[in-house]
Enzyme design. Sequence first.
Site, mmCIF file in Angstrom:
data_model
loop_
_atom_site.group_PDB
_atom_site.id
_atom_site.type_symbol
_atom_site.label_atom_id
_atom_site.label_comp_id
_atom_site.label_asym_id
_atom_site.label_seq_id
_atom_site.Cartn_x
_atom_site.Cartn_y
_atom_site.Cartn_z
ATOM 1 N N HIS A 31 -8.829 -18.656 24.487
ATOM 2 C CA HIS A 31 -7.497 -18.362 25.017
ATOM 3 C C HIS A 31 -7.584 -17.896 26.474
ATOM 4 O O HIS A 31 -7.730 -16.712 26.754
ATOM 5 C CB HIS A 31 -6.873 -17.266 24.136
ATOM 6 C CG HIS A 31 -5.409 -17.076 24.355
ATOM 7 N ND1 HIS A 31 -4.554 -16.786 23.321
ATOM 8 C CD2 HIS A 31 -4.642 -17.111 25.467
ATOM 9 C CE1 HIS A 31 -3.324 -16.652 23.791
ATOM 10 N NE2 HIS A 31 -3.352 -16.838 25.097
ATOM 11 N N LEU B 268 -5.575 -20.774 32.958
ATOM 12 C CA LEU B 268 -6.188 -21.150 34.235
ATOM 13 C C LEU B 268 -5.147 -21.515 35.282
ATOM 14 O O LEU B 268 -5.472 -21.723 36.448
ATOM 15 C CB LEU B 268 -7.176 -22.306 34.032
ATOM 16 C CG LEU B 268 -8.416 -21.965 33.191
ATOM 17 C CD1 LEU B 268 -9.315 -23.185 33.047
ATOM 18 C CD2 LEU B 268 -9.195 -20.811 33.812
ATOM 19 N N ASP C 289 1.495 -21.344 23.453
ATOM 20 C CA ASP C 289 1.293 -19.944 23.827
ATOM 21 C C ASP C 289 2.123 -19.513 25.034
ATOM 22 O O ASP C 289 2.242 -20.234 26.025
ATOM 23 C CB ASP C 289 -0.175 -19.649 24.115
ATOM 24 C CG ASP C 289 -0.363 -18.173 24.401
ATOM 25 O OD1 ASP C 289 -0.074 -17.372 23.515
ATOM 26 O OD2 ASP C 289 -0.728 -17.822 25.541
ATOM 27 N N HIS D 26 1.468 -18.341 18.869
ATOM 28 C CA HIS D 26 1.828 -17.105 19.557
ATOM 29 C C HIS D 26 2.949 -16.504 18.702
ATOM 30 O O HIS D 26 4.104 -16.923 18.809
ATOM 31 C CB HIS D 26 2.296 -17.419 20.979
ATOM 32 C CG HIS D 26 2.903 -16.271 21.716
ATOM 33 N ND1 HIS D 26 2.347 -15.731 22.850
ATOM 34 C CD2 HIS D 26 4.023 -15.554 21.484
ATOM 35 C CE1 HIS D 26 3.113 -14.737 23.280
ATOM 36 N NE2 HIS D 26 4.140 -14.604 22.471
ATOM 37 N N HIS E 5 -3.921 -13.584 19.628
ATOM 38 C CA HIS E 5 -3.774 -12.161 19.993
ATOM 39 C C HIS E 5 -3.026 -11.279 18.992
ATOM 40 O O HIS E 5 -1.957 -10.770 19.273
ATOM 41 C CB HIS E 5 -3.147 -12.017 21.384
ATOM 42 C CG HIS E 5 -1.976 -12.930 21.676
ATOM 43 N ND1 HIS E 5 -0.889 -13.067 20.845
ATOM 44 C CD2 HIS E 5 -1.738 -13.764 22.728
ATOM 45 C CE1 HIS E 5 -0.040 -13.928 21.368
ATOM 46 N NE2 HIS E 5 -0.544 -14.367 22.507
ATOM 47 N N ASN F 131 1.917 -9.355 26.859
ATOM 48 C CA ASN F 131 2.533 -9.958 25.688
ATOM 49 C C ASN F 131 1.443 -10.467 24.754
ATOM 50 O O ASN F 131 0.685 -11.353 25.161
ATOM 51 C CB ASN F 131 3.428 -11.115 26.131
ATOM 52 C CG ASN F 131 4.092 -11.830 24.969
ATOM 53 O OD1 ASN F 131 3.780 -11.584 23.807
ATOM 54 N ND2 ASN F 131 5.010 -12.738 25.282
ATOM 55 N N ASP G 168 -7.224 -13.931 26.443
ATOM 56 C CA ASP G 168 -5.850 -14.077 26.956
ATOM 57 C C ASP G 168 -5.814 -13.735 28.451
ATOM 58 O O ASP G 168 -4.858 -13.130 28.950
ATOM 59 C CB ASP G 168 -4.849 -13.223 26.172
ATOM 60 C CG ASP G 168 -3.403 -13.651 26.413
ATOM 61 O OD1 ASP G 168 -3.169 -14.655 27.124
ATOM 62 O OD2 ASP G 168 -2.493 -12.966 25.903
HETATM 63 ZN ZN LIG Z 1 0.363 -15.551 23.880
#
Ligand SMILES: [Zn+2]
Length: 430
Positions: free
Chosen positions: A58, A61, A152, A179, A232, A278, A305
């Site tokens: 995760h 970029l 996500d 997500h 996450h 988040n 993340d």
């Molecule tokens: Zn997320």
Amino acid sequence: MTDTARLIRGARINGGEPADILIRGGVVAAVGTGLDPGGAEVHDAAGLIALPGLVDLHTHLREPGREDAETVASGSRAAAAGGYTAVHAMANTDPVADTAGVVEQVWRLGREAGHCDVQPVGAVTRGLAGVQLAELGAMADSAARVRVFSDDGMCVSDPLLMRRALEYVKAFGGVVAQHAQDPRLTEGAQLNEGAVSDRLGLAGWPAVAEEAVIARDCLLTEHVGSRLHVCHVSTKGSVQILRWAKSRGCDVTAEVTPHHLLLTDDLAEGYDPIYKVNPPLRTAEDVRALREGLADGTIDCVATDHAPHPIEAKETEWATAAMGMTGLETALSVVQHTMVDTGLLDWAQVADRMSAAPARIGRLAGHGRPIAPGEPANVTLYDADTARDVDPAAMVSKSTNTPYRGMRLPGRVVATFLRGAPTVLEGKIQ
Ligand SMILES: [Zn+2]
């Protein structure tokens, strides 16, 4: 460079007894003690821990579209600095990675940069709009061979669309990475709903908004016999639901971020948006449950993340600031601090949670393999016996929104080898 033979002398593989690792032709040729270098370049790794190259499921970029925050080149270089040999690049770029063309572009940029393998994640829905499925099959069949699909940043909240996506990816062994955030329950949400959000007068972000989606998706996955990954995980209730779902045989995996293993919502007391993320930072009780879940395998892996933002997006009022924090260059240190130095994980388990498990979940060939003869020489050398004060100015990432600035964290990545070629190599072991 890949063809240079190398002998890594005296490294503790997964924290075990010192051993030599001979690398030739990009693969591990031998592991043992007192190996003959036979003309190989020798790196003295006494006292260092050797881990299989880390894999991130995760990473944001930002390219294409937000090259002011990060590029495939700068982000993958930051990943190598953090000990990673492969990262999954999230799809919420501009344009969104929802076609074969965009995922191939990201994949190609990663190869050209050469710092680590960049594996694009494909969007689940067109434009992340949550209305129509994206070209999942075309992305899977593309040169990028996409296996992880995620909206996500947004939740696939429509249950029928989620069901269709889960059914679709079965054909090519894919996984939907959700997500989990009910959009209606989190409208305008700013901070974990609880005592701190009450005190600060910030709109609450309830745990149930995450937990309800995870529970629904576990049941959906089980119903259609597909594979779900939960991004996450941030609450105690989520860990309990995952434990229950796994006990029923549901094919679900989950990740936790380093920041959710360490930081809590009371850090928002100073209204510093560096802590705005988040899902939001939660309570100390949640942090405890997440650490336990990662230790007992309920949570399968650590994912960063990594969410770079330009300074102006973070240095503003809490309510308008962007959500997210960088993480590639500090992940291993935070995991050492929260999980190893606390006795919750040993180094072999860290290798599992940060390399083997994420590679397995992402169906990423050639990564997450043990450091053993015949395996690709993806190796991270780590000095666990040092400490550093985190300095954003010293980071490789193009963005500096790290929540650990000024914090003393243990450990340092000393070298990263991608198929035998050093992508990071500190002077002291050259
Ligand atoms: Zn997320």
